[in-house]
Design a protein around this motif. Structure first.
Motif, mmCIF file in Angstrom:
data_model
loop_
_atom_site.group_PDB
_atom_site.id
_atom_site.type_symbol
_atom_site.label_atom_id
_atom_site.label_comp_id
_atom_site.label_asym_id
_atom_site.label_seq_id
_atom_site.Cartn_x
_atom_site.Cartn_y
_atom_site.Cartn_z
ATOM 1 N N TRP A 66 0.810 -1.221 0.000
ATOM 2 C CA TRP A 66 0.000 0.000 0.000
ATOM 3 C C TRP A 66 0.844 1.272 0.000
ATOM 4 C CZ3 TRP A 66 1.891 1.953 4.404
ATOM 5 C CH2 TRP A 66 2.188 1.075 5.458
ATOM 6 N N ILE A 104 6.301 -5.860 5.111
ATOM 7 C CA ILE A 104 5.854 -5.671 6.495
ATOM 8 C C ILE A 104 4.332 -5.832 6.644
ATOM 9 C CG2 ILE A 104 7.768 -4.111 7.025
ATOM 10 C CD1 ILE A 104 5.610 -1.832 6.911
ATOM 11 N N ALA A 139 10.656 4.490 10.799
ATOM 12 C CA ALA A 139 9.369 5.099 11.129
ATOM 13 C C ALA A 139 8.475 5.226 9.898
ATOM 14 C CB ALA A 139 9.593 6.477 11.745
ATOM 15 N N ARG A 394 -3.410 6.374 12.830
ATOM 16 C CA ARG A 394 -3.436 5.365 11.774
ATOM 17 C C ARG A 394 -4.611 5.553 10.817
ATOM 18 N NH1 ARG A 394 -6.786 0.937 13.773
ATOM 19 N NH2 ARG A 394 -5.770 -0.460 12.303
ATOM 20 N N ARG A 397 -5.249 11.810 8.211
ATOM 21 C CA ARG A 397 -4.217 12.588 7.511
ATOM 22 C C ARG A 397 -4.740 14.016 7.359
ATOM 23 N NH1 ARG A 397 0.092 11.460 3.809
ATOM 24 N NH2 ARG A 397 -0.247 9.225 3.976
ATOM 25 N N ASN A 421 -8.604 14.045 6.205
ATOM 26 C CA ASN A 421 -9.045 12.792 5.588
ATOM 27 C C ASN A 421 -9.088 11.722 6.657
ATOM 28 O OD1 ASN A 421 -8.905 14.240 3.254
ATOM 29 N ND2 ASN A 421 -7.087 13.217 2.459
ATOM 30 N N ARG A 431 -13.622 12.648 3.598
ATOM 31 C CA ARG A 431 -12.717 13.782 3.379
ATOM 32 C C ARG A 431 -13.470 15.070 3.668
ATOM 33 N NH1 ARG A 431 -8.250 12.373 -0.487
ATOM 34 N NH2 ARG A 431 -8.101 14.592 -0.821
ATOM 35 N N GLU A 453 -16.345 8.478 0.356
ATOM 36 C CA GLU A 453 -16.001 7.594 -0.763
ATOM 37 C C GLU A 453 -16.007 6.134 -0.311
ATOM 38 O OE1 GLU A 453 -13.629 8.419 -4.575
ATOM 39 O OE2 GLU A 453 -12.146 8.135 -3.019
ATOM 40 N N PRO B 11 1.886 7.516 13.723
ATOM 41 C CA PRO B 11 1.711 6.103 14.018
ATOM 42 C C PRO B 11 2.894 5.277 13.519
ATOM 43 C CG PRO B 11 0.342 6.756 12.171
ATOM 44 C CD PRO B 11 0.963 7.997 12.699
ATOM 45 N N VAL B 13 4.977 2.518 11.528
ATOM 46 C CA VAL B 13 4.879 2.316 10.086
ATOM 47 C C VAL B 13 3.910 1.201 9.724
ATOM 48 C CG1 VAL B 13 6.895 0.813 10.030
ATOM 49 C CG2 VAL B 13 6.211 2.036 7.986
ATOM 50 N N ARG B 14 3.848 0.145 10.545
ATOM 51 C CA ARG B 14 2.942 -0.953 10.203
ATOM 52 C C ARG B 14 1.474 -0.569 10.400
ATOM 53 N NH1 ARG B 14 5.095 -2.272 15.136
ATOM 54 N NH2 ARG B 14 3.614 -2.719 16.797
ATOM 55 N N GLN B 15 1.241 0.607 11.005
ATOM 56 C CA GLN B 15 -0.135 1.069 11.198
ATOM 57 C C GLN B 15 -0.524 2.133 10.165
ATOM 58 O OE1 GLN B 15 0.204 2.424 15.287
ATOM 59 N NE2 GLN B 15 -0.805 0.567 16.007
ATOM 60 N N GLN B 16 0.297 2.291 9.137
ATOM 61 C CA GLN B 16 0.025 3.365 8.180
ATOM 62 C C GLN B 16 -0.688 2.892 6.918
ATOM 63 O OE1 GLN B 16 3.738 5.438 7.500
ATOM 64 N NE2 GLN B 16 4.091 5.684 9.679
ATOM 65 N N ARG B 17 -1.171 1.656 6.925
ATOM 66 C CA ARG B 17 -1.791 1.110 5.716
ATOM 67 C C ARG B 17 -3.003 1.935 5.273
ATOM 68 N NH1 ARG B 17 -5.838 -2.682 5.054
ATOM 69 N NH2 ARG B 17 -5.791 -3.128 7.279
ATOM 70 N N LEU B 18 -3.883 2.266 6.205
ATOM 71 C CA LEU B 18 -5.110 2.971 5.825
ATOM 72 C C LEU B 18 -4.819 4.398 5.354
ATOM 73 C CD1 LEU B 18 -7.535 1.749 8.638
ATOM 74 C CD2 LEU B 18 -7.496 1.045 6.247
ATOM 75 N N VAL B 19 -3.888 5.089 6.010
ATOM 76 C CA VAL B 19 -3.610 6.472 5.601
ATOM 77 C C VAL B 19 -2.774 6.548 4.320
ATOM 78 C CG1 VAL B 19 -3.836 7.571 7.859
ATOM 79 C CG2 VAL B 19 -1.648 6.595 7.177
ATOM 80 N N ALA B 20 -2.283 5.374 3.847
ATOM 81 C CA ALA B 20 -1.497 5.369 2.609
ATOM 82 C C ALA B 20 -2.344 5.052 1.386
ATOM 83 C CB ALA B 20 -0.364 4.360 2.723
ATOM 84 N N LYS B 21 -3.644 4.798 1.578
ATOM 85 C CA LYS B 21 -4.503 4.526 0.410
ATOM 86 C C LYS B 21 -4.498 5.744 -0.514
ATOM 87 C CE LYS B 21 -7.912 1.576 2.667
ATOM 88 N NZ LYS B 21 -8.711 0.847 1.678
ATOM 89 N N ASN B 23 -6.781 7.332 -2.025
ATOM 90 C CA ASN B 23 -7.812 8.359 -1.785
ATOM 91 C C ASN B 23 -7.696 8.992 -0.405
ATOM 92 O OD1 ASN B 23 -8.630 6.014 -0.531
ATOM 93 N ND2 ASN B 23 -10.801 6.286 -1.019
ATOM 94 N N MET B 24 -6.652 8.624 0.351
ATOM 95 C CA MET B 24 -6.375 9.311 1.624
ATOM 96 C C MET B 24 -5.259 10.335 1.460
ATOM 97 S SD MET B 24 -8.091 8.635 4.391
ATOM 98 C CE MET B 24 -6.954 8.843 5.774
ATOM 99 N N LEU B 25 -4.636 10.366 0.273
ATOM 100 C CA LEU B 25 -3.506 11.271 0.070
ATOM 101 C C LEU B 25 -3.976 12.633 -0.431
ATOM 102 C CD1 LEU B 25 -1.095 8.809 -1.787
ATOM 103 C CD2 LEU B 25 -1.269 9.219 0.666
ATOM 104 N N PHE B 26 -3.123 13.621 -0.303
ATOM 105 C CA PHE B 26 -3.376 14.931 -0.905
ATOM 106 C C PHE B 26 -2.514 14.982 -2.161
ATOM 107 C CE2 PHE B 26 -4.099 15.572 3.647
ATOM 108 C CZ PHE B 26 -5.430 15.968 3.599
#
Lengths: 547, 62
Positions: A66, A104, A139, A394, A397, A421, A431, A453, B11, B13-21, B23-26
């Motif tokens: 991801w 990971i 990190a 988590r 954003r 978001n 959002r 969404e 958070p 790094v292993r907890q960043q999956r959802l915020v890395a989608k 449609n969560m980015l700017f």
């Protein structure tokens, strides 16, 4: 109100806010011994230990499917490090080099498998709980570690970094590693030109086409853009061409305007833009952009221009308007928290030659036949800005943007825009955005919007959105006739569809919008038909392809 | 103010999956733009963020 002292004071306040807001820089740990590990292979589960790489240089590449920047990093490391040194049979001193990719993420193994295949990873291990990554102090991802195993059983960490700095930096470190018994001998590089060429950092090419339309019964505006960009190593550039059209039915308000007549107007606008981003340091990126344009930037200016043309074009002092301009901007982006915290300071300058307002002053005893006059037709705009983007939890954003705008003969304009978001679940994203603009003496504008969404599949998404905007009206000019818009409210709802494929992405949204103006001042009455309530349809569509 | 802007901590790094989608980015990509139609500043001057011509909207406002 617009004195140089006031502008200096505005800039000083902005600089003070900047100095208060910027947090202190992060730091890197000193080189240490590498922690021992024993991790299962991705395909077979067979255990692999650090000690298996005795006598080699090991490059650990931590990734997750991801993680958007991980894909490029893993591709480049596989190509520019693993294949490069395999082709040369080791570094310049003959030390073998091995890239070990470490996944990971435990969930969605199909997507991880897809990532491994697409990035071409040859040797992948699992670190599902991120324990090894945390031992290295990682990190964020991508996270890269270079370990010297030539002194096994001692393994030394030569380099570790969150974020990808390019293969050139990794090669500099790897090339300095010498075998234990010949440590005092530095051999000359035996690089082969064909290997260099075959394993150089790949170039990512991207194309994008977008079309926007804002349509009412008597006003139709469209915007079409084409963008092409390339990214290689530390440098990214884009070139964009934009064509806008404005079609409107000019209609004088007869109760206050007997001198002009109805007419259908059509105008084109062309703009070209180029921008460049280059990484200066592991945490700093410099950007620059330049734009030139020709044509009316908005449908209201075109309406006013037609009004003045019909009234005054017979006067020898009148000249037709020819709006055009250029702008340039620069920015410095600072990644103060690896992959999760960014601050960006920017500065923009714009030169605008606008369509001026015209007026024939009343005669006086001293001057019974005054000449036709026009308002300012040249604007200089200076605009510093600040942006902060952060991952707070988590699921959250955020983005905050502050902007100060200083335009010729006008008071300072302060703007803020904030976005939050929230990942409500595996498939739901909420959002929210809001903004506020303040310009003395009278303009106050604010807006709030939200989008929900839903992921139908991992590639198809649908959304519903809403947006409310309110302002107190543009700032009146002191002359009898004013073009300043009265207070305005708009309400917008929308439905959208998005496709996010491997190399292609696409979006389409359709939004009805209603605009409602407050009562017009006496000086603005001739423009009653321009400032009337309207129902609009907004259409946005875009297509992006990675070539 | 600092907490408002950048939060207390990030958070793991292993907890960043959802915020890395995506449609969560700017994102700068227009495919991933939300509630920011390019044409809206023509109607609503409070949305205009750059350029004197865009900001003024009208031709003879001060």
């Amino acid at each position: 109100m617009t004195s140089p002292q006031l502008r200096l004071r505005s800039l000083a306040v902005f600089a003070l806010v900047l100095s208060l807001l910027l947090p202190s820089s992060s730091s890197f740990a000193a080189p240490t011994d590498a922690p021992a590990f024993e991790l299962p292979k991705w395909e077979t589960g067979e255990k692999v230990k650090l000690s298996d790489f005795a006598g080699e240089v090991v490059v650990l590449d931590f990734f997750a499917y991801w993680c958007v920047p991980c894909k490029r990093a893993s591709q480049e490391v596989e190509s520019g490090i693993q294949k490069f040194y395999a082709g040369k049979k080791g570094n310049p001193h003959g030390v073998p080099v091995r890239v070990v990719s470490i996944n990971i993420e435990k969930d969605n193994p199909k997507l991880t498998s897809q990532f491994i295949k697409q990035a071409g990873l040859e040797f992948a291990l699992n670190d599902f709980d991120g324990a090894l990554l945390e031992k290295f102090g990682g990190a964020g991802t991508p996270f890269l570690v270079v370990i010297d195993g030539t002194r096994a059983p001692e393994f030394r960490v030569l380099y570790k970094h969150a974020g990808f700095e390019g293969t050139k930096k990794l090669r500099q470190i790897i090339d300095g590693v010498m075998p234990r018994k010949t440590a005092s001998v530095r051999l000359t590089s035996r690089r082969s030109a064909s290997i260099e060429e075959a394993t150089a950092a790949p170039t990512t090419r991207e194309g994008e086409v977008s079309f926007d339309a804002m349509l009412a019964s008597d006003v139709q505006t469209t915007s079409t853009s084409i963008r092409y960009g390339e990214s290689k190593g530390d440098t990214t550039w884009n070139a964009r061409f934009t064509y806008n059209s404005i079609a409107e039915d000019y209609e004088p308000f007869r109760a206050f305007d007997f001198q002009t007549s109805a007419r259908s107007l059509y105008e084109s606008y062309f703009a070209g833009q180029a921008d460049l981003r280059r990484k200066l340091h592991d945490t700093l990126t410099l950007s620059g952009s330049a734009t030139v344009y020709d044509g009316f930037t908005d449908y209201r200016s075109l309406w006013f221009s037609e009004y003045y043309r019909q009234r005054f074009s017979a006067d020898p002092l009148y000249y037709p308007s020819n709006p055009q301009g250029f702008s340039a901007s620069t920015g410095l982006r600072w990644e103060y928290q690896p992959t999760t915290g960014f601050a960006e300071a920017g500065f923009a300058y714009a030169y605008d030659q606008i369509a001026p307002g015209w007026d024939l002053p009343d005669g006086t005893a001293e001057n019974p036949t005054p000449n036709l006059e026009h308002g300012r037709d040249l604007l200089h705009t200076f605009s510093p800005s600040l942006r902060f983007e952060n991952v707070l939890t988590r699921r959250i954003r955020t983005l905050h943007e502050f902007q100060l705008t200083l335009t010729t003969d006008r008071d300072s304009r302060y703007s803020y825009r904030g976005s939050v978001n929230v990942a409500l679940g595996e498939r739901w994203v909420w959002r929210t955005s809001g903004g506020y603009t303040h310009e003395d003496p009278a303009l106050r504008a604010w807006n709030v919007g939200a989008t929900m969404e839903f992921e139908i599949t991992s590639q198809w998404l649908v959304n519903v959105s809403g947006l409310y905007y309110h302002d107190t009206g543009e700032i009146e000019n002191s002359s009898l006739l004013s073009t300043a818009g009265p207070g305005l409210q708009t309400y917008q709802t929308g439905l959208g569809l998005r496709y996010l494929g491997e190399r292609n992405s696409f979006s389409l949204s359709v939004s009805p919008m209603w605009s409602q103006y407050e009562a017009l001042e006496v000086g603005t009455r001739p423009f009653t038909n321009l400032y009337k309530d309207r129902t609009w349809i907004l259409v946005q569509t875009a297509w992006n392809i990675e070539i | 103010m600092i907490v408002f802007l950048v939060g207390c901590s990030s958070p793991a790094v292993r907890q960043q999956r959802l915020v890395a989608k995506p449609n969560m980015l700017f994102s700068d990509s227009v495919v991933l733009s939300y509630n920011s139609p390019k044409l809206l500043p023509q109607l609503a001057p409070g949305f205009a963020g750059s350029g004197g011509a865009q900001n003024s909207g009208c031709t003879s406002c001060r």
